[in-house]
Design a protein around this motif. Structure first.
Motif, PDB file in Angstrom:
ATOM      1  N   ARG A 182       0.825  -1.210   0.000  1.00  0.00           N
ATOM      2  CA  ARG A 182       0.000   0.000   0.000  1.00  0.00           C
ATOM      3  C   ARG A 182       0.860   1.262   0.000  1.00  0.00           C
ATOM      4  O   ARG A 182       1.837   1.353   0.741  1.00  0.00           O
ATOM      5  CB  ARG A 182      -0.927   0.013   1.221  1.00  0.00           C
ATOM      6  CG  ARG A 182      -1.942  -1.106   1.189  1.00  0.00           C
ATOM      7  CD  ARG A 182      -2.951  -1.011   2.304  1.00  0.00           C
ATOM      8  NE  ARG A 182      -2.291  -1.080   3.612  1.00  0.00           N
ATOM      9  CZ  ARG A 182      -2.810  -0.596   4.730  1.00  0.00           C
ATOM     10  NH1 ARG A 182      -3.982   0.012   4.717  1.00  0.00           N
ATOM     11  NH2 ARG A 182      -2.178  -0.713   5.870  1.00  0.00           N
ATOM     12  N   SER A 183       0.461   2.207  -0.802  1.00  0.00           N
ATOM     13  CA  SER A 183       1.150   3.493  -0.875  1.00  0.00           C
ATOM     14  C   SER A 183       1.061   4.210   0.470  1.00  0.00           C
ATOM     15  O   SER A 183       0.041   4.127   1.167  1.00  0.00           O
ATOM     16  CB  SER A 183       0.490   4.350  -1.963  1.00  0.00           C
ATOM     17  OG  SER A 183       1.089   5.610  -2.012  1.00  0.00           O
ATOM     18  N   ARG A 233       2.765   3.520   3.116  1.00  0.00           N
ATOM     19  CA  ARG A 233       3.132   2.626   4.222  1.00  0.00           C
ATOM     20  C   ARG A 233       4.598   2.260   4.089  1.00  0.00           C
ATOM     21  O   ARG A 233       5.198   2.374   3.020  1.00  0.00           O
ATOM     22  CB  ARG A 233       2.289   1.347   4.189  1.00  0.00           C
ATOM     23  CG  ARG A 233       0.804   1.551   4.224  1.00  0.00           C
ATOM     24  CD  ARG A 233       0.302   2.022   5.541  1.00  0.00           C
ATOM     25  NE  ARG A 233       0.442   0.979   6.558  1.00  0.00           N
ATOM     26  CZ  ARG A 233       0.104   1.134   7.833  1.00  0.00           C
ATOM     27  NH1 ARG A 233      -0.369   2.275   8.251  1.00  0.00           N
ATOM     28  NH2 ARG A 233       0.252   0.158   8.680  1.00  0.00           N
ATOM     29  N   ASP A 257       4.028  -4.403   8.451  1.00  0.00           N
ATOM     30  CA  ASP A 257       3.339  -3.323   7.742  1.00  0.00           C
ATOM     31  C   ASP A 257       3.221  -2.171   8.738  1.00  0.00           C
ATOM     32  O   ASP A 257       2.525  -2.282   9.754  1.00  0.00           O
ATOM     33  CB  ASP A 257       1.972  -3.826   7.285  1.00  0.00           C
ATOM     34  CG  ASP A 257       1.102  -2.764   6.648  1.00  0.00           C
ATOM     35  OD1 ASP A 257       1.414  -1.563   6.713  1.00  0.00           O
ATOM     36  OD2 ASP A 257       0.062  -3.150   6.079  1.00  0.00           O
TER      37      ASP A 257
END
Length: 104
Positions: A53-54, A56, A102
Motif C-alpha cells: 500500500r502506498s 506505508r 506493515d
C-alpha cells in the motif's frame, strides 16, 4: 496481555498469512496500533508476490532460509525496509521463514 495460539502451518507454506493486526481484521493476534505482521514459510523455488500500500513502510525480515529481492540475496538474519515499492516480489532460494511488518 499475552496471547498464544497455534498457526496453520499449511497456510503459512502456501503464502503470506496475516497473524497480527487491529481488532476486527480477522488476524488471530490483536495489536492496538496502526501496524500488522504477516508470516510465510515458503519452500525453495516458490515465488511470493504482494502488493504494498502506498504511504506505508514495510520491513521484511528473513528469519531463516534465503530469498532473492530485487536481484539481491537475503539470508537468515537479513532484512530490508521497503517504502516506495508498489510490489514485493520474492524468489525463494532456500526454504524460508519470513516476517513482513506493515508500518505507518
Amino acid at each position: 496481555g499475552y496471547q498464544q495460539k497455534p498457526l496453520d502451518a499449511d497456510a503459512l507454506r502456501q503464502g503470506w498469512c496475516r497473524v497480527v493486526a487491529t481488532l476486527g481484521s480477522g488476524a488471530p493476534f490483536v495489536i492496538n496500533a496502526d501496524a500488522a505482521l504477516d508470516i510465510a514459510w515458503p519452500g525453495a523455488g516458490t515465488r511470493l508476490h504482494r502488493e504494498l500500500r502506498s504511504g506505508r513502510r514495510y520491513f521484511l525480515h528473513v528469519a531463516s532460509g534465503a530469498v532473492e529481492l530485487a536481484g539481491k540475496t537475503l539470508e537468515g538474519g537479513d532484512a530490508a525496509m521497503l517504502s516506495s515499492e508498489a510490489l514485493l516480489d520474492l524468489n525463494v532460494l532456500d526454504a524460508a521463514q519470513l516476517l513482513l511488518f506493515d508500518l505507518p
